[in-house]
Design a protein around this motif. Structure first.
Motif, PDB file in Angstrom:
ATOM      1  N   ALA A  19      21.130  30.572 -34.820  1.00  0.00           N
ATOM      2  CA  ALA A  19      22.066  30.037 -34.140  1.00  0.00           C
ATOM      3  C   ALA A  19      22.026  30.853 -32.814  1.00  0.00           C
ATOM      4  O   ALA A  19      22.075  29.970 -31.656  1.00  0.00           O
ATOM      5  CB  ALA A  19      23.687  30.128 -34.754  1.00  0.00           C
ATOM      6  N   ALA A  20      21.776  32.172 -32.671  1.00  0.00           N
ATOM      7  CA  ALA A  20      21.879  33.090 -31.294  1.00  0.00           C
ATOM      8  C   ALA A  20      20.894  32.583 -30.669  1.00  0.00           C
ATOM      9  O   ALA A  20      20.827  32.191 -29.376  1.00  0.00           O
ATOM     10  CB  ALA A  20      22.006  34.305 -31.669  1.00  0.00           C
ATOM     11  N   ALA A  21      19.617  32.547 -31.201  1.00  0.00           N
ATOM     12  CA  ALA A  21      18.340  32.168 -30.595  1.00  0.00           C
ATOM     13  C   ALA A  21      18.273  30.537 -30.119  1.00  0.00           C
ATOM     14  O   ALA A  21      17.777  30.483 -28.922  1.00  0.00           O
ATOM     15  CB  ALA A  21      17.301  32.446 -31.482  1.00  0.00           C
ATOM     16  N   LEU A  22      18.666  29.655 -30.729  1.00  0.00           N
ATOM     17  CA  LEU A  22      19.128  28.272 -30.116  1.00  0.00           C
ATOM     18  C   LEU A  22      19.934  28.433 -29.098  1.00  0.00           C
ATOM     19  O   LEU A  22      19.615  27.595 -28.138  1.00  0.00           O
ATOM     20  CB  LEU A  22      19.798  27.430 -31.404  1.00  0.00           C
ATOM     21  CG  LEU A  22      19.956  25.960 -31.123  1.00  0.00           C
ATOM     22  CD1 LEU A  22      18.532  25.265 -30.858  1.00  0.00           C
ATOM     23  CD2 LEU A  22      20.362  25.215 -32.324  1.00  0.00           C
ATOM     24  N   MET A  23      21.002  29.318 -28.876  1.00  0.00           N
ATOM     25  CA  MET A  23      21.889  29.166 -27.963  1.00  0.00           C
ATOM     26  C   MET A  23      21.262  29.724 -26.483  1.00  0.00           C
ATOM     27  O   MET A  23      21.114  29.269 -25.809  1.00  0.00           O
ATOM     28  CB  MET A  23      23.033  29.967 -27.995  1.00  0.00           C
ATOM     29  CG  MET A  23      23.944  29.299 -29.015  1.00  0.00           C
ATOM     30  SD  MET A  23      25.430  30.404 -29.742  1.00  0.00           S
ATOM     31  CE  MET A  23      26.293  30.884 -27.981  1.00  0.00           C
ATOM     32  N   VAL A  24      20.418  30.925 -26.817  1.00  0.00           N
ATOM     33  CA  VAL A  24      19.518  31.606 -25.882  1.00  0.00           C
ATOM     34  C   VAL A  24      18.556  30.379 -25.266  1.00  0.00           C
ATOM     35  O   VAL A  24      18.490  30.135 -24.125  1.00  0.00           O
ATOM     36  CB  VAL A  24      18.855  32.608 -26.191  1.00  0.00           C
ATOM     37  CG1 VAL A  24      17.916  33.146 -25.177  1.00  0.00           C
ATOM     38  CG2 VAL A  24      19.725  33.806 -26.628  1.00  0.00           C
ATOM     39  N   GLY A  25      17.806  29.732 -26.314  1.00  0.00           N
ATOM     40  CA  GLY A  25      16.564  28.803 -25.930  1.00  0.00           C
ATOM     41  C   GLY A  25      17.405  27.696 -25.304  1.00  0.00           C
ATOM     42  O   GLY A  25      16.797  27.115 -24.247  1.00  0.00           O
ATOM     43  N   ALA A  26      18.574  27.103 -25.611  1.00  0.00           N
ATOM     44  CA  ALA A  26      19.215  25.902 -24.951  1.00  0.00           C
ATOM     45  C   ALA A  26      19.511  26.180 -23.414  1.00  0.00           C
ATOM     46  O   ALA A  26      19.214  25.540 -22.406  1.00  0.00           O
ATOM     47  CB  ALA A  26      20.476  25.470 -25.779  1.00  0.00           C
ATOM     48  N   SER A  27      20.233  27.479 -23.441  1.00  0.00           N
ATOM     49  CA  SER A  27      20.609  27.964 -22.101  1.00  0.00           C
ATOM     50  C   SER A  27      19.731  28.154 -21.039  1.00  0.00           C
ATOM     51  O   SER A  27      19.678  27.826 -19.838  1.00  0.00           O
ATOM     52  CB  SER A  27      21.825  29.207 -22.221  1.00  0.00           C
ATOM     53  OG  SER A  27      21.063  30.059 -22.938  1.00  0.00           O
ATOM     54  N   THR A  28      18.459  28.967 -21.600  1.00  0.00           N
ATOM     55  CA  THR A  28      17.776  29.041 -20.589  1.00  0.00           C
ATOM     56  C   THR A  28      16.753  27.981 -20.193  1.00  0.00           C
ATOM     57  O   THR A  28      16.393  27.783 -19.208  1.00  0.00           O
ATOM     58  CB  THR A  28      16.699  30.268 -21.163  1.00  0.00           C
ATOM     59  OG1 THR A  28      16.274  29.607 -22.536  1.00  0.00           O
ATOM     60  CG2 THR A  28      17.207  31.628 -21.227  1.00  0.00           C
ATOM     61  N   GLY A  29      16.822  26.691 -21.271  1.00  0.00           N
ATOM     62  CA  GLY A  29      16.026  25.835 -21.065  1.00  0.00           C
ATOM     63  C   GLY A  29      16.847  25.064 -20.008  1.00  0.00           C
ATOM     64  O   GLY A  29      16.082  24.305 -19.178  1.00  0.00           O
ATOM     65  N   ILE A  30      18.055  24.896 -20.187  1.00  0.00           N
ATOM     66  CA  ILE A  30      18.945  24.093 -19.065  1.00  0.00           C
ATOM     67  C   ILE A  30      18.911  24.788 -17.728  1.00  0.00           C
ATOM     68  O   ILE A  30      18.571  24.204 -16.529  1.00  0.00           O
ATOM     69  CB  ILE A  30      20.408  24.241 -19.376  1.00  0.00           C
ATOM     70  CG1 ILE A  30      20.544  23.299 -20.662  1.00  0.00           C
ATOM     71  CG2 ILE A  30      21.303  23.590 -18.576  1.00  0.00           C
ATOM     72  CD1 ILE A  30      21.990  23.324 -21.387  1.00  0.00           C
ATOM     73  N   ALA A  31      18.894  26.127 -17.717  1.00  0.00           N
ATOM     74  CA  ALA A  31      18.677  26.955 -16.616  1.00  0.00           C
ATOM     75  C   ALA A  31      17.184  26.436 -15.842  1.00  0.00           C
ATOM     76  O   ALA A  31      17.236  26.380 -14.479  1.00  0.00           O
ATOM     77  CB  ALA A  31      18.898  28.461 -16.661  1.00  0.00           C
ATOM     78  N   ALA A  32      16.100  26.517 -16.685  1.00  0.00           N
ATOM     79  CA  ALA A  32      14.834  26.177 -16.225  1.00  0.00           C
ATOM     80  C   ALA A  32      14.924  24.969 -15.557  1.00  0.00           C
ATOM     81  O   ALA A  32      14.302  24.687 -14.597  1.00  0.00           O
ATOM     82  CB  ALA A  32      13.793  26.506 -17.485  1.00  0.00           C
ATOM     83  N   LEU A  33      15.351  23.963 -16.208  1.00  0.00           N
ATOM     84  CA  LEU A  33      15.387  22.495 -15.778  1.00  0.00           C
ATOM     85  C   LEU A  33      16.022  22.481 -14.344  1.00  0.00           C
ATOM     86  O   LEU A  33      15.785  21.577 -13.368  1.00  0.00           O
ATOM     87  CB  LEU A  33      16.101  21.690 -16.805  1.00  0.00           C
ATOM     88  CG  LEU A  33      15.099  21.190 -17.937  1.00  0.00           C
ATOM     89  CD1 LEU A  33      16.179  20.630 -19.171  1.00  0.00           C
ATOM     90  CD2 LEU A  33      13.826  20.771 -17.770  1.00  0.00           C
ATOM     91  N   ALA A  34      17.157  23.225 -14.328  1.00  0.00           N
ATOM     92  CA  ALA A  34      18.141  23.109 -13.207  1.00  0.00           C
ATOM     93  C   ALA A  34      17.167  23.808 -12.065  1.00  0.00           C
ATOM     94  O   ALA A  34      17.172  23.303 -10.763  1.00  0.00           O
ATOM     95  CB  ALA A  34      19.241  23.757 -13.260  1.00  0.00           C
ATOM     96  N   LYS A  35      16.607  24.779 -12.352  1.00  0.00           N
ATOM     97  CA  LYS A  35      15.749  25.438 -11.117  1.00  0.00           C
ATOM     98  C   LYS A  35      14.478  24.355 -10.807  1.00  0.00           C
ATOM     99  O   LYS A  35      14.206  24.487  -9.496  1.00  0.00           O
ATOM    100  CB  LYS A  35      15.126  26.896 -11.693  1.00  0.00           C
ATOM    101  CG  LYS A  35      14.658  27.826 -10.674  1.00  0.00           C
ATOM    102  CD  LYS A  35      15.863  28.185  -9.779  1.00  0.00           C
ATOM    103  CE  LYS A  35      15.239  29.206  -8.777  1.00  0.00           C
ATOM    104  NZ  LYS A  35      16.398  29.648  -7.760  1.00  0.00           N
ATOM    105  N   ALA A  36      14.142  23.795 -11.655  1.00  0.00           N
ATOM    106  CA  ALA A  36      13.028  22.880 -11.582  1.00  0.00           C
ATOM    107  C   ALA A  36      13.131  21.842 -10.683  1.00  0.00           C
ATOM    108  O   ALA A  36      12.737  21.327  -9.573  1.00  0.00           O
ATOM    109  CB  ALA A  36      12.378  22.410 -12.769  1.00  0.00           C
TER     110      ALA A  36
END
Length: 337
Positions: free
Chosen positions: A242-259
Protein backbone atom coordinates in the motif's frame (compact mmCIF):
# COMPACT_ATOMS: atom_id res chain seq x y z
CA UNK A 1 -4.92 -122.31 66.75
CA UNK A 2 -6.32 -121.02 70.06
CA UNK A 3 -3.73 -118.83 71.75
CA UNK A 4 -3.12 -120.62 75.01
CA UNK A 5 0.35 -122.04 74.77
CA UNK A 6 2.24 -120.92 77.87
CA UNK A 7 5.54 -122.16 79.21
CA UNK A 8 5.47 -125.80 80.28
CA UNK A 9 7.24 -124.85 83.54
CA UNK A 10 3.95 -123.37 84.76
CA UNK A 11 2.24 -126.79 84.43
CA UNK A 12 -0.41 -125.40 82.08
CA UNK A 13 -1.84 -127.81 79.52
CA UNK A 14 -1.57 -126.70 75.89
CA UNK A 15 -4.96 -126.92 74.24
CA UNK A 16 -4.47 -127.61 70.57
CA UNK A 17 -7.94 -128.83 69.69
CA UNK A 18 -9.65 -125.42 69.98
CA UNK A 19 -11.52 -124.19 66.91
CA UNK A 20 -9.55 -122.12 64.45
CA UNK A 21 -10.12 -118.37 64.01
CA UNK A 22 -13.18 -117.43 62.03
CA UNK A 23 -12.33 -115.53 58.92
CA UNK A 24 -13.97 -112.14 58.50
CA UNK A 25 -13.73 -109.11 56.25
CA UNK A 26 -10.60 -108.38 58.30
CA UNK A 27 -9.00 -111.59 57.15
CA UNK A 28 -5.61 -110.09 56.21
CA UNK A 29 -5.24 -108.46 59.66
CA UNK A 30 -6.24 -111.71 61.37
CA UNK A 31 -3.68 -113.61 59.33
CA UNK A 32 -0.95 -111.15 60.31
CA UNK A 33 -2.01 -111.37 63.96
CA UNK A 34 -1.83 -115.19 63.88
CA UNK A 35 1.62 -115.15 62.25
CA UNK A 36 2.94 -112.70 64.82
CA UNK A 37 1.52 -114.83 67.65
CA UNK A 38 3.16 -117.98 66.35
CA UNK A 39 6.53 -116.27 65.94
CA UNK A 40 6.23 -114.67 69.36
CA UNK A 41 5.53 -118.08 70.93
CA UNK A 42 8.60 -119.54 69.25
CA UNK A 43 10.76 -116.72 70.60
CA UNK A 44 9.30 -117.26 74.09
CA UNK A 45 10.25 -120.92 73.98
CA UNK A 46 13.78 -119.84 73.00
CA UNK A 47 13.74 -117.39 75.96
CA UNK A 48 14.28 -114.47 73.57
CA UNK A 49 11.81 -112.37 75.50
CA UNK A 50 12.94 -108.94 74.29
CA UNK A 51 12.19 -110.01 70.71
CA UNK A 52 8.99 -111.86 71.53
CA UNK A 53 7.19 -109.07 73.42
CA UNK A 54 6.78 -106.58 70.50
CA UNK A 55 5.40 -109.32 68.23
CA UNK A 56 2.89 -110.51 70.82
CA UNK A 57 1.86 -106.94 71.58
CA UNK A 58 1.17 -106.20 67.89
CA UNK A 59 -0.76 -109.45 67.51
CA UNK A 60 -2.91 -108.49 70.49
CA UNK A 61 -3.52 -105.04 68.99
CA UNK A 62 -4.63 -106.47 65.64
CA UNK A 63 -6.82 -109.22 67.13
CA UNK A 64 -7.29 -109.13 70.92
CA UNK A 65 -7.43 -112.66 72.37
CA UNK A 66 -7.21 -114.04 75.89
CA UNK A 67 -4.44 -116.50 75.01
CA UNK A 68 -2.34 -113.76 73.39
CA UNK A 69 -2.82 -111.53 76.43
CA UNK A 70 -1.61 -114.28 78.79
CA UNK A 71 1.49 -114.92 76.69
CA UNK A 72 2.19 -111.17 76.50
CA UNK A 73 1.92 -110.90 80.30
CA UNK A 74 4.36 -113.78 80.68
CA UNK A 75 6.78 -112.10 78.26
CA UNK A 76 6.64 -108.79 80.15
CA UNK A 77 7.14 -110.57 83.46
CA UNK A 78 10.32 -112.17 82.15
CA UNK A 79 11.66 -108.80 80.92
CA UNK A 80 11.20 -107.18 84.36
CA UNK A 81 8.13 -105.06 83.50
CA UNK A 82 6.34 -106.09 86.65
CA UNK A 83 3.65 -103.40 86.62
CA UNK A 84 2.74 -104.03 82.99
CA UNK A 85 2.64 -107.79 83.49
CA UNK A 86 0.56 -107.45 86.67
CA UNK A 87 -2.01 -105.29 84.83
CA UNK A 88 -2.18 -107.78 81.93
CA UNK A 89 -2.60 -110.78 84.25
CA UNK A 90 -5.35 -108.95 86.10
CA UNK A 91 -7.19 -108.17 82.85
CA UNK A 92 -6.72 -111.75 81.63
CA UNK A 93 -8.22 -113.12 84.86
CA UNK A 94 -11.34 -111.02 84.38
CA UNK A 95 -11.68 -112.12 80.74
CA UNK A 96 -11.20 -115.78 81.67
CA UNK A 97 -13.89 -115.51 84.36
CA UNK A 98 -16.32 -113.97 81.84
CA UNK A 99 -15.56 -116.83 79.43
CA UNK A 100 -15.88 -119.39 82.27
CA UNK A 101 -12.33 -120.62 81.63
CA UNK A 102 -11.49 -121.60 85.21
CA UNK A 103 -8.00 -122.91 84.51
CA UNK A 104 -6.86 -119.71 82.81
CA UNK A 105 -8.51 -117.55 85.43
CA UNK A 106 -6.73 -119.33 88.28
CA UNK A 107 -3.38 -119.11 86.50
CA UNK A 108 -3.78 -115.38 85.81
CA UNK A 109 -4.83 -114.61 89.37
CA UNK A 110 -1.91 -116.63 90.77
CA UNK A 111 0.65 -114.75 88.66
CA UNK A 112 -0.96 -111.34 89.44
CA UNK A 113 -0.84 -112.07 93.17
CA UNK A 114 2.83 -113.06 92.95
CA UNK A 115 3.74 -109.88 91.05
CA UNK A 116 1.74 -107.65 93.38
CA UNK A 117 4.36 -108.25 96.09
CA UNK A 118 7.08 -106.97 93.74
CA UNK A 119 5.34 -103.82 92.53
CA UNK A 120 6.90 -100.38 92.74
CA UNK A 121 4.57 -97.38 93.02
CA UNK A 122 5.07 -93.76 92.07
CA UNK A 123 3.04 -91.10 93.91
CA UNK A 124 2.63 -87.78 92.12
CA UNK A 125 2.02 -84.88 94.48
CA UNK A 126 1.13 -81.31 93.65
CA UNK A 127 -0.35 -78.63 95.86
CA UNK A 128 -3.20 -76.59 94.39
CA UNK A 129 -2.95 -77.74 90.79
CA UNK A 130 -3.96 -74.93 88.40
CA UNK A 131 -7.11 -75.09 86.35
CA UNK A 132 -6.82 -77.12 83.20
CA UNK A 133 -3.73 -79.00 84.36
CA UNK A 134 -2.70 -81.98 82.23
CA UNK A 135 -0.16 -84.65 83.14
CA UNK A 136 1.72 -87.32 81.25
CA UNK A 137 3.70 -90.27 82.56
CA UNK A 138 6.06 -91.10 79.73
CA UNK A 139 3.76 -90.99 76.70
CA UNK A 140 0.56 -91.86 78.62
CA UNK A 141 -1.86 -89.15 79.72
CA UNK A 142 -3.06 -89.38 83.31
CA UNK A 143 -5.89 -87.46 84.91
CA UNK A 144 -5.48 -85.00 87.76
CA UNK A 145 -7.44 -87.50 89.88
CA UNK A 146 -4.29 -89.66 89.87
CA UNK A 147 -2.50 -87.14 92.13
CA UNK A 148 -1.56 -88.57 95.54
CA UNK A 149 -2.56 -92.07 94.37
CA UNK A 150 0.10 -94.85 94.32
CA UNK A 151 0.46 -95.82 90.65
CA UNK A 152 2.14 -99.14 89.72
CA UNK A 153 5.12 -98.51 87.46
CA UNK A 154 7.77 -100.61 85.76
CA UNK A 155 11.37 -100.30 87.02
CA UNK A 156 13.58 -98.00 84.99
CA UNK A 157 13.72 -94.35 83.94
CA UNK A 158 10.44 -92.47 83.45
CA UNK A 159 9.47 -88.90 82.61
CA UNK A 160 6.68 -86.87 84.24
CA UNK A 161 5.34 -83.85 82.32
CA UNK A 162 2.85 -81.31 83.66
CA UNK A 163 1.19 -78.53 81.63
CA UNK A 164 -1.50 -75.92 82.23
CA UNK A 165 -2.87 -72.93 80.31
CA UNK A 166 -0.84 -69.77 80.95
CA UNK A 167 1.91 -71.71 82.74
CA UNK A 168 5.36 -72.88 81.83
CA UNK A 169 5.41 -76.68 81.36
CA UNK A 170 7.36 -78.69 83.90
CA UNK A 171 9.14 -81.96 83.24
CA UNK A 172 11.11 -84.25 85.55
CA UNK A 173 12.75 -87.68 85.39
CA UNK A 174 12.10 -90.49 87.86
CA UNK A 175 14.46 -93.46 88.27
CA UNK A 176 12.42 -96.40 89.56
CA UNK A 177 14.40 -99.23 91.25
CA UNK A 178 13.45 -102.90 91.02
CA UNK A 179 12.81 -103.15 94.79
CA UNK A 180 9.14 -102.81 95.84
CA UNK A 181 8.04 -99.62 97.56
CA UNK A 182 6.69 -96.13 96.91
CA UNK A 183 8.53 -93.26 95.21
CA UNK A 184 7.07 -89.80 95.85
CA UNK A 185 7.40 -87.20 93.10
CA UNK A 186 6.84 -83.61 94.20
CA UNK A 187 5.62 -81.44 91.33
CA UNK A 188 6.42 -77.76 91.99
CA UNK A 189 3.98 -74.94 91.36
CA UNK A 190 4.04 -74.07 87.69
CA UNK A 191 5.54 -70.71 86.81
CA UNK A 192 3.55 -68.19 84.87
CA UNK A 193 4.30 -68.18 81.20
CA UNK A 194 5.58 -64.88 79.78
CA UNK A 195 2.89 -62.82 78.08
CA UNK A 196 2.61 -63.43 74.41
CA UNK A 197 4.04 -60.61 72.32
CA UNK A 198 1.41 -58.48 70.63
CA UNK A 199 0.75 -59.51 67.08
CA UNK A 200 2.94 -57.73 64.64
CA UNK A 201 1.05 -55.50 62.25
CA UNK A 202 0.91 -57.06 58.90
CA UNK A 203 3.08 -55.41 56.36
CA UNK A 204 1.14 -53.72 53.61
CA UNK A 205 1.35 -55.57 50.41
CA UNK A 206 3.48 -53.81 47.85
CA UNK A 207 1.50 -52.28 45.01
CA UNK A 208 1.37 -54.42 41.93
CA UNK A 209 4.11 -53.78 39.46
CA UNK A 210 2.61 -51.97 36.50
CA UNK A 211 3.01 -53.70 33.21
CA UNK A 212 5.35 -51.95 30.81
CA UNK A 213 3.42 -49.92 28.32
CA UNK A 214 4.69 -49.04 24.93
CA UNK A 215 3.74 -45.44 24.16
CA UNK A 216 1.77 -45.03 21.01
CA UNK A 217 3.67 -43.18 18.35
CA UNK A 218 2.39 -39.70 17.89
CA UNK A 219 1.02 -38.89 14.52
CA UNK A 220 3.35 -36.65 12.63
CA UNK A 221 1.81 -33.35 11.98
CA UNK A 222 2.96 -31.16 9.17
CA UNK A 223 5.04 -28.26 10.30
CA UNK A 224 2.94 -25.16 10.45
CA UNK A 225 4.03 -21.60 10.39
CA UNK A 226 2.83 -19.94 13.56
CA UNK A 227 0.11 -17.36 13.43
CA UNK A 228 2.61 -14.66 14.31
CA UNK A 229 4.80 -15.35 11.26
CA UNK A 230 1.85 -15.37 8.89
CA UNK A 231 0.50 -12.18 10.42
CA UNK A 232 3.88 -10.49 10.00
CA UNK A 233 3.97 -11.53 6.37
CA UNK A 234 0.47 -10.23 5.72
CA UNK A 235 0.98 -6.92 7.54
CA UNK A 236 4.41 -6.32 6.06
CA UNK A 237 3.40 -7.42 2.59
CA UNK A 238 0.08 -5.65 2.26
CA UNK A 239 1.22 -2.61 4.26
CA UNK A 240 4.39 -2.28 2.24
CA UNK A 241 2.42 -2.76 -0.97
CA UNK A 242 0.00 0.00 0.00
CA UNK A 243 2.79 2.38 0.93
CA UNK A 244 4.75 1.64 -2.23
CA UNK A 245 1.60 2.05 -4.34
CA UNK A 246 0.95 5.43 -2.81
CA UNK A 247 4.54 6.48 -3.47
CA UNK A 248 4.39 5.18 -7.01
CA UNK A 249 1.08 6.86 -7.73
CA UNK A 250 2.03 10.23 -6.23
CA UNK A 251 5.41 10.38 -7.98
CA UNK A 252 3.80 9.23 -11.18
CA UNK A 253 1.23 12.05 -10.99
CA UNK A 254 4.01 14.51 -10.19
CA UNK A 255 6.05 13.23 -13.17
CA UNK A 256 3.02 13.64 -15.48
CA UNK A 257 2.43 17.17 -14.17
CA UNK A 258 6.09 18.10 -14.73
CA UNK A 259 5.97 16.64 -18.19
CA UNK A 260 2.91 18.74 -19.07
CA UNK A 261 4.84 21.90 -18.10
CA UNK A 262 7.85 20.96 -20.26
CA UNK A 263 6.05 19.79 -23.41
CA UNK A 264 4.86 23.33 -24.56
CA UNK A 265 8.51 24.48 -24.59
CA UNK A 266 9.79 21.54 -26.65
CA UNK A 267 10.24 21.41 -30.44
CA UNK A 268 10.12 17.78 -31.43
CA UNK A 269 12.72 15.97 -29.41
CA UNK A 270 14.54 19.12 -28.34
CA UNK A 271 13.58 21.11 -25.28
CA UNK A 272 15.98 24.04 -25.04
CA UNK A 273 16.36 25.48 -21.53
CA UNK A 274 14.43 22.63 -19.88
CA UNK A 275 17.29 20.38 -18.89
CA UNK A 276 16.60 20.74 -15.14
CA UNK A 277 12.87 20.21 -15.53
CA UNK A 278 13.50 17.11 -17.67
CA UNK A 279 15.84 15.64 -15.06
CA UNK A 280 13.24 16.21 -12.35
CA UNK A 281 10.49 14.62 -14.45
CA UNK A 282 12.71 11.59 -15.20
CA UNK A 283 13.55 11.17 -11.51
CA UNK A 284 9.89 11.28 -10.52
CA UNK A 285 9.04 8.74 -13.23
CA UNK A 286 11.77 6.37 -12.03
CA UNK A 287 10.60 6.65 -8.42
CA UNK A 288 7.04 5.97 -9.53
CA UNK A 289 8.14 2.83 -11.40
CA UNK A 290 10.08 1.62 -8.41
CA UNK A 291 7.10 2.28 -6.13
CA UNK A 292 4.79 0.25 -8.31
CA UNK A 293 7.33 -2.56 -8.46
CA UNK A 294 7.68 -2.61 -4.67
CA UNK A 295 3.87 -2.60 -4.38
CA UNK A 296 3.66 -5.69 -6.56
CA UNK A 297 6.35 -7.38 -4.45
CA UNK A 298 4.57 -6.49 -1.18
CA UNK A 299 1.33 -7.80 -2.58
CA UNK A 300 3.02 -11.14 -3.26
CA UNK A 301 4.42 -11.28 0.31
CA UNK A 302 0.97 -10.57 1.74
CA UNK A 303 -0.63 -13.28 -0.34
CA UNK A 304 2.06 -15.73 0.87
CA UNK A 305 1.20 -14.81 4.49
CA UNK A 306 -2.47 -15.59 3.84
CA UNK A 307 -1.56 -18.95 2.35
CA UNK A 308 0.65 -19.88 5.34
CA UNK A 309 -1.84 -18.80 8.02
CA UNK A 310 -3.15 -21.83 10.11
CA UNK A 311 -6.77 -22.71 9.48
CA UNK A 312 -9.19 -25.52 10.29
CA UNK A 313 -9.46 -28.25 7.74
CA UNK A 314 -13.22 -27.97 7.55
CA UNK A 315 -13.35 -24.18 7.44
CA UNK A 316 -13.91 -22.77 3.98
CA UNK A 317 -10.85 -21.11 2.54
CA UNK A 318 -11.60 -17.44 2.03
CA UNK A 319 -10.92 -16.02 -1.37
CA UNK A 320 -8.04 -13.53 -1.56
CA UNK A 321 -8.68 -10.35 -3.57
CA UNK A 322 -6.81 -7.06 -3.74
CA UNK A 323 -8.23 -4.02 -5.50
CA UNK A 324 -6.36 -0.73 -5.92
CA UNK A 325 -8.20 2.43 -4.91
CA UNK A 326 -7.73 5.63 -6.86
CA UNK A 327 -9.95 8.61 -6.42
CA UNK A 328 -10.11 12.20 -5.38
CA UNK A 329 -7.88 12.37 -2.31
CA UNK A 330 -7.68 8.54 -2.04
CA UNK A 331 -4.89 6.27 -3.15
CA UNK A 332 -4.64 2.71 -1.70
CA UNK A 333 -5.56 -0.99 -1.87
CA UNK A 334 -8.70 -2.80 -0.86
CA UNK A 335 -8.40 -6.55 -0.19
CA UNK A 336 -10.38 -9.51 1.13
CA UNK A 337 -8.51 -12.40 2.83
Amino acid sequence: MRRWALAISFSITVTSGAPARAQSPEGPSLAVAEALFQQGRELLEQERHAEACPKLAESQRLDPKLGTLLNLALCHENTGKTATAWAEYTSAASLARDKEQKEREDFARERAAALRKKLVYVVLRMEAPPAGVAMKLDDKRIDVAALNVPLPIDPGKHTVTVMAPGKRPWSGEVLVPAQPGEIPVEIPALEDAPPEPPPQPSKPEPPPTPLPQTPLPEAKRPAQTGPRASSVLMVAGFGGAAAALMVGASTGIAALAKASEILPNCNGSSCPGQAGSLATANTLANVSNIGFGVAVLGLGVGIAGVALAPRREDAPRPAVSVTPLLGPGVIGLRGAF
